[in-house]
Design a protein around this motif. Structure first.
Motif, PDB file in Angstrom:
ATOM      1  N   PHE A  15       0.839  -1.200   0.000  1.00  0.00           N
ATOM      2  CA  PHE A  15       0.000   0.000   0.000  1.00  0.00           C
ATOM      3  C   PHE A  15       0.874   1.251   0.000  1.00  0.00           C
ATOM      4  N   SER A  16       1.870   1.290   0.889  1.00  0.00           N
ATOM      5  CA  SER A  16       2.739   2.462   0.946  1.00  0.00           C
ATOM      6  C   SER A  16       3.572   2.591  -0.322  1.00  0.00           C
ATOM      7  N   GLN A  17       3.945   1.468  -0.925  1.00  0.00           N
ATOM      8  CA  GLN A  17       4.718   1.491  -2.164  1.00  0.00           C
ATOM      9  C   GLN A  17       3.912   2.118  -3.302  1.00  0.00           C
ATOM     10  N   ILE A  18       2.637   1.801  -3.361  1.00  0.00           N
ATOM     11  CA  ILE A  18       1.791   2.356  -4.425  1.00  0.00           C
ATOM     12  C   ILE A  18       1.666   3.869  -4.269  1.00  0.00           C
ATOM     13  N   ILE A  19       1.426   4.320  -3.034  1.00  0.00           N
ATOM     14  CA  ILE A  19       1.305   5.762  -2.812  1.00  0.00           C
ATOM     15  C   ILE A  19       2.605   6.461  -3.192  1.00  0.00           C
ATOM     16  N   ALA A  20       3.724   5.929  -2.711  1.00  0.00           N
ATOM     17  CA  ALA A  20       5.025   6.547  -2.987  1.00  0.00           C
ATOM     18  C   ALA A  20       5.336   6.553  -4.479  1.00  0.00           C
ATOM     19  N   THR A  21       5.084   5.420  -5.141  1.00  0.00           N
ATOM     20  CA  THR A  21       5.386   5.315  -6.569  1.00  0.00           C
ATOM     21  C   THR A  21       4.503   6.251  -7.385  1.00  0.00           C
ATOM     22  N   THR A  22       3.254   6.374  -7.003  1.00  0.00           N
ATOM     23  CA  THR A  22       2.342   7.280  -7.707  1.00  0.00           C
ATOM     24  C   THR A  22       2.869   8.710  -7.671  1.00  0.00           C
ATOM     25  N   VAL A  23       3.300   9.164  -6.498  1.00  0.00           N
ATOM     26  CA  VAL A  23       3.805  10.526  -6.360  1.00  0.00           C
ATOM     27  C   VAL A  23       5.113  10.690  -7.125  1.00  0.00           C
ATOM     28  N   ALA A  24       6.008   9.704  -7.026  1.00  0.00           N
ATOM     29  CA  ALA A  24       7.300   9.811  -7.702  1.00  0.00           C
ATOM     30  C   ALA A  24       7.134   9.849  -9.217  1.00  0.00           C
ATOM     31  N   ARG A  25       6.203   9.083  -9.764  1.00  0.00           N
ATOM     32  CA  ARG A  25       5.977   9.101 -11.214  1.00  0.00           C
ATOM     33  C   ARG A  25       5.328  10.402 -11.663  1.00  0.00           C
ATOM     34  N   LYS A  26       4.485  10.942 -10.814  1.00  0.00           N
ATOM     35  CA  LYS A  26       3.798  12.180 -11.173  1.00  0.00           C
ATOM     36  C   LYS A  26       4.722  13.384 -11.052  1.00  0.00           C
ATOM     37  N   HIS A  27       5.680  13.334 -10.133  1.00  0.00           N
ATOM     38  CA  HIS A  27       6.580  14.470  -9.880  1.00  0.00           C
ATOM     39  C   HIS A  27       8.037  13.990  -9.874  1.00  0.00           C
ATOM     40  N   PRO A  28       8.550  13.480 -10.998  1.00  0.00           N
ATOM     41  CA  PRO A  28       9.895  12.879 -11.005  1.00  0.00           C
ATOM     42  C   PRO A  28      11.019  13.870 -10.761  1.00  0.00           C
ATOM     43  N   ARG A  29      10.761  15.158 -10.927  1.00  0.00           N
ATOM     44  CA  ARG A  29      11.837  16.141 -10.728  1.00  0.00           C
ATOM     45  C   ARG A  29      12.084  16.423  -9.250  1.00  0.00           C
ATOM     46  N   ILE A  30      11.103  16.125  -8.420  1.00  0.00           N
ATOM     47  CA  ILE A  30      11.279  16.444  -6.996  1.00  0.00           C
ATOM     48  C   ILE A  30      11.223  15.221  -6.091  1.00  0.00           C
ATOM     49  N   ALA A  31      10.733  14.083  -6.574  1.00  0.00           N
ATOM     50  CA  ALA A  31      10.531  12.919  -5.711  1.00  0.00           C
ATOM     51  C   ALA A  31      11.013  11.656  -6.408  1.00  0.00           C
ATOM     52  N   THR A  32      11.458  10.677  -5.614  1.00  0.00           N
ATOM     53  CA  THR A  32      11.917   9.413  -6.172  1.00  0.00           C
ATOM     54  C   THR A  32      11.662   8.288  -5.183  1.00  0.00           C
ATOM     55  N   VAL A  33      11.569   7.065  -5.717  1.00  0.00           N
ATOM     56  CA  VAL A  33      11.563   5.861  -4.894  1.00  0.00           C
ATOM     57  C   VAL A  33      12.770   4.990  -5.242  1.00  0.00           C
ATOM     58  N   GLU A  34      13.722   5.570  -5.960  1.00  0.00           N
ATOM     59  CA  GLU A  34      14.939   4.855  -6.362  1.00  0.00           C
ATOM     60  C   GLU A  34      15.765   4.480  -5.139  1.00  0.00           C
ATOM     61  N   ARG A  35      16.071   3.197  -4.992  1.00  0.00           N
ATOM     62  CA  ARG A  35      16.781   2.739  -3.796  1.00  0.00           C
ATOM     63  C   ARG A  35      18.263   3.074  -3.832  1.00  0.00           C
ATOM     64  N   ALA A  36      18.852   3.120  -5.038  1.00  0.00           N
ATOM     65  CA  ALA A  36      20.278   3.428  -5.153  1.00  0.00           C
ATOM     66  C   ALA A  36      20.503   4.916  -4.905  1.00  0.00           C
ATOM     67  N   VAL A  37      21.255   5.241  -3.868  1.00  0.00           N
ATOM     68  CA  VAL A  37      21.448   6.637  -3.482  1.00  0.00           C
ATOM     69  C   VAL A  37      22.035   7.450  -4.632  1.00  0.00           C
ATOM     70  N   GLY A  38      22.984   6.871  -5.355  1.00  0.00           N
ATOM     71  CA  GLY A  38      23.627   7.597  -6.435  1.00  0.00           C
ATOM     72  C   GLY A  38      22.726   7.913  -7.604  1.00  0.00           C
ATOM     73  N   SER A  39      21.569   7.281  -7.669  1.00  0.00           N
ATOM     74  CA  SER A  39      20.640   7.489  -8.792  1.00  0.00           C
ATOM     75  C   SER A  39      19.489   8.429  -8.445  1.00  0.00           C
TER      76      SER A  39
END
Length: 702
Positions: free
Chosen positions: A573-597
């Motif tokens: 459930f939390s993954q869906i919420i987070a992913t939805t926001v990150a896809r909608k606002h990729p310039r300010i938010a991410t769910v990328e696990r690799a810190v360098g990315s």
């Protein structure tokens, strides 16, 4: 000459305090309930053939010109009339039918619109005004270094003859604010801003030169029921209160905070004999938990921020019983109380208030005071001794003079004092939850280490439990008792880090969290933007979300879950919420696990929602350089913007006296049932994955 890019400026801020209501160098202004905004007109526009229009930026740095075009046009016209460019500081407010500023709730109908057609339509239904109280630039001249008195004189020369219904000059009273304060009480204002007229304009600065005096309403209400308790609370969850309108008893809301254990027992004993199967309210209200009705015989004093448009109380807090009050005389009319008098001391209680020793109730306040006095005595004797708790449990404590925060001079004894004072609010947050310890034996600048296993010998009153499938951990400390909390302080544990489940049902999560972690160099304003985006998704789905500061550089958003929710479903459930926001606002938010990315984004961490993982809880102290405390917030505050460094161990108690226990929304609010929520998510966000795992999680919940 003016050199700064207006887009990078931030307004000067007021510090929440108890300022005096008179003083030779003081000025007093109403606190308007809207959006703080810097408004600018480029001087070069006057040479352009296009119409002159202003641009508006919220305190967070987000541009609001498109949401309020009528204000941009009006300030542009003002600039043309003056013949110079301007930078103004003011408040965007919604207007009621009488043309006077309305509540922030009204303004929320406009502030997040993006389509021009929606803005034009809403502008007719919800007109706005800009109330101006400062000027930063006049033409090419930078006025920020001038004293406030001179800036105000310059502002009055611009606006006194030109102000109208859209651009207005803020009221200001010099020297004596008592009459304005009385008007604030009578008219239900949010508060007053008290400023030193000698102060320059310090962009982004919050200090004693500008102080904010918030005012809370306070009045009696009739008790007509209670709700079943939830979680660790005994007796009842919330009181169901109302007021009389003629012969009809109208519902005013649910009061779920402000009680100590004695209040709960006392009120439960009084309510039980009054129980009735019939709802006494004129219309049966919806409640967070199962309601139990009573004959309307009891009257309680409640303080609250304001009435909502739905006719219920916003942020209500129980103050005390009103013995001898006439039930039928209780109406919606009430009075407000403030925080300070002309001498700087607290204002006396409102005419019908019952004086109590704080909002925790007299017993809890006195117990905390006694406990702190005992800590002081031990500290004065060298910092070693036996600390006797209110329930008779004794703890051996040591090294109270050891400095834990070297830059601030905060000691281990200060940490004991903080947790003693905040314990009535914090203990319900960690009640029954397994705890992970992060120990700082040499303070926040020294090496720290994690400890999961409870020590082999623990004092009486400290709770430990053995959990199934705990990967070799024989037993853990479990929160909920004052002895456990203070024993952890003795072990140099600074923060309280509970599981998302309870010891008795450790395989099921009853809350889920999104941890907003900004990458290095990312401003906190971007964290607030991501939080608002998460709030918008939750609002669209009809799910609750409660924000709080992390106590460091980020924010947490918690969502209560229905009992019996598997951890895997909670994480999905939390993954869906987070992913939805990150896809909608990729310039300010991410769910990328690799810190360098991740780049210059805010990482939305949903992976904390795994059995055994933790986050610092509400009201927990943190090992941050500024001695932060993880502090619950309102979405109003997130919209308006703030500096997370304002929420510390030194500010939490004063804030609780003003706001009440905002975390009650997580502990007792309506939970999300993921069996229904996952269907809603699949419809609202069909492209969000992993859909197969979601279905699997839902099946296991059945």
């Amino acid at each position: 000459m003016w050199r700064d890019d207006v887009r990078q400026l931030r307004p000067m801020l007021a510090k929440l305090a108890e300022p005096p209501l008179s003083g030779d160098s003081l000025v007093f202004e109403p606190k308007y309930d809207g959006i703080r905004a810097l408004v600018a007109v480029d001087p070069a526009q006057k040479n352009s053939a296009a119409p002159v229009a202003a641009r508006l930026w919220a305190r967070s740095g987000n541009e609001k010109t498109a949401q309020f075009p009528e204000l941009a046009t009006a300030v542009g016209d003002l600039s043309v009339a003056i013949g110079r460019g301007l930078v103004l500081d003011g408040e965007i407010v919604a207007l009621g039918p009488d043309g006077e500023p309305a509540s922030f709730e009204t303004l929320q109908q406009r502030m997040h619109l993006s389509r021009a057609i929606d803005v034009r339509h809403r502008a007719r239904a919800t007109p706005t005004a800009l109330i101006v109280f400062d000027v930063l630039r006049d033409g090419d001249e930078d006025l920020r270094g001038l004293p406030l008195a001179e800036r105000r004189a310059r502002l009055e020369s611009m606006l006194l003859e030109r102000a109208g219904p859209i651009v207005r000059l803020a009221r200001q009273v010099r020297g004596d604010g008592r009459e304005l304060y009385t008007e604030a009480l009578a008219r239900g204002w949010e508060g007053l801003i008290v400023k030193d007229e000698r102060s320059p304009y310090r962009c982004g600065f919050r200090g004693a030169e500008w102080r904010k005096l918030k005012i809370m309403r306070r009045q009696p209400f009739v008790v007509a029921g209670w709700t079943s308790p939830r979680g660790s609370r005994d007796q009842f969850g919330a009181l169901l209160v109302g007021y009389y309108q003629g012969e009809q008893l109208r519902f005013a809301g649910q009061v779920g905070s402000g009680f100590d254990s004695r209040d709960l027992i006392d009120l439960a004993g009084r309510l039980g004999p009054l129980e009735t199967p019939h709802c006494p309210f004129s219309e049966r209200p919806e409640t967070n938990e199962k309601p139990h009705w009573t004959r309307p015989r009891l009257v309680v004093e409640v303080k609250f921020l304001e009435w909502t448009r739905a006719g219920t109380l916003r942020q209500p807090v129980f103050v005390g019983l009103r013995d001898g009050a006439t039930v039928k005389a209780v109406t919606r009319d009430g009075v407000r109380i403030g925080a300070a008098s002309s001498s700087g001391s607290p204002m006396p209680p409102a005419p019908h208030a019952t004086p109590l020793a704080g909002d925790l109730g007299a017993a809890a306040a006195e117990a905390a005071k006694t406990l702190v006095a005992s800590i002081d005595e031990i500290a004065a004797r060298g910092g070693h001794g036996r600390l006797v708790l209110p329930d008779g449990v004794a703890l051996e404590v040591s090294n109270l003079g050891k400095v834990f925060w070297p830059e601030l001079g905060i000691t281990k004894g200060d940490l004991f004092r903080y947790y003693a004072r905040v314990s009535p609010f914090l203990l319900p947050v960690v009640a029954d939850r397994p705890l992970v310890m992060k120990r700082f034996p040499n303070g926040v600048d020294g090496e720290a280490f994690y400890q999961h296993r409870a020590p082999s010998e623990i004092p009486r009153g400290v709770r430990l439990e053995t959990l199934a499938d705990d990967h070799g951990v024989e037993s853990r400390l479990v929160g909920g008792s004052l002895a456990t909390l203070l024993y952890m302080v003795q072990l140099a544990v600074i923060s309280q880090d509970p599981w998302f489940s309870r010891a008795q049902s450790s395989e099921f999560a009853d809350q889920v969290a999104l941890d907003l972690d900004p990458m290095d160099g990312v401003p906190f304003t971007q964290v607030l933007d991501v939080a608002r985006s998460i709030r918008d998704v939750l609002d669209k789905l009809g799910f609750p979300g409660v924000p709080k500061t992390s106590g460091a550089s980020g924010l947490h958003i918690f969502i209560p879950l229905a009992p019996g929710t598997p951890y895997q479903a909670a994480r999905l459930f939390s993954q869906i919420i987070a992913t939805t926001v990150a896809r909608k606002h990729p310039r300010i938010a991410t769910v990328e696990r690799a810190v360098g990315s991740r780049g210059a984004t805010v990482y939305i961490d949903y992976l904390q929602n795994i059995r055994g993982k933790t986050l610092a809880c509400a009201y927990s102290a943190r090992a941050s350089t500024f001695a932060g405390a993880s502090t619950p917030l309102t979405w109003h505050e997130v919209d308006a913007g703030f500096d997370t460094r304002d929420f510390t161990m030194h500010t939490v108690l004063d804030r609780l006296a003003t706001t009440g226990d905002l975390w009650q929304q997580v502990r007792s609010g309506p939970p999300v049932d993921l069996r229904e929520a996952l269907d809603t998510l699949a419809v609202a966000f069909p492209d969000t994955r992993p859909s197969k795992n979601i279905a699997g999680g839902k099946k296991r919940m059945g």
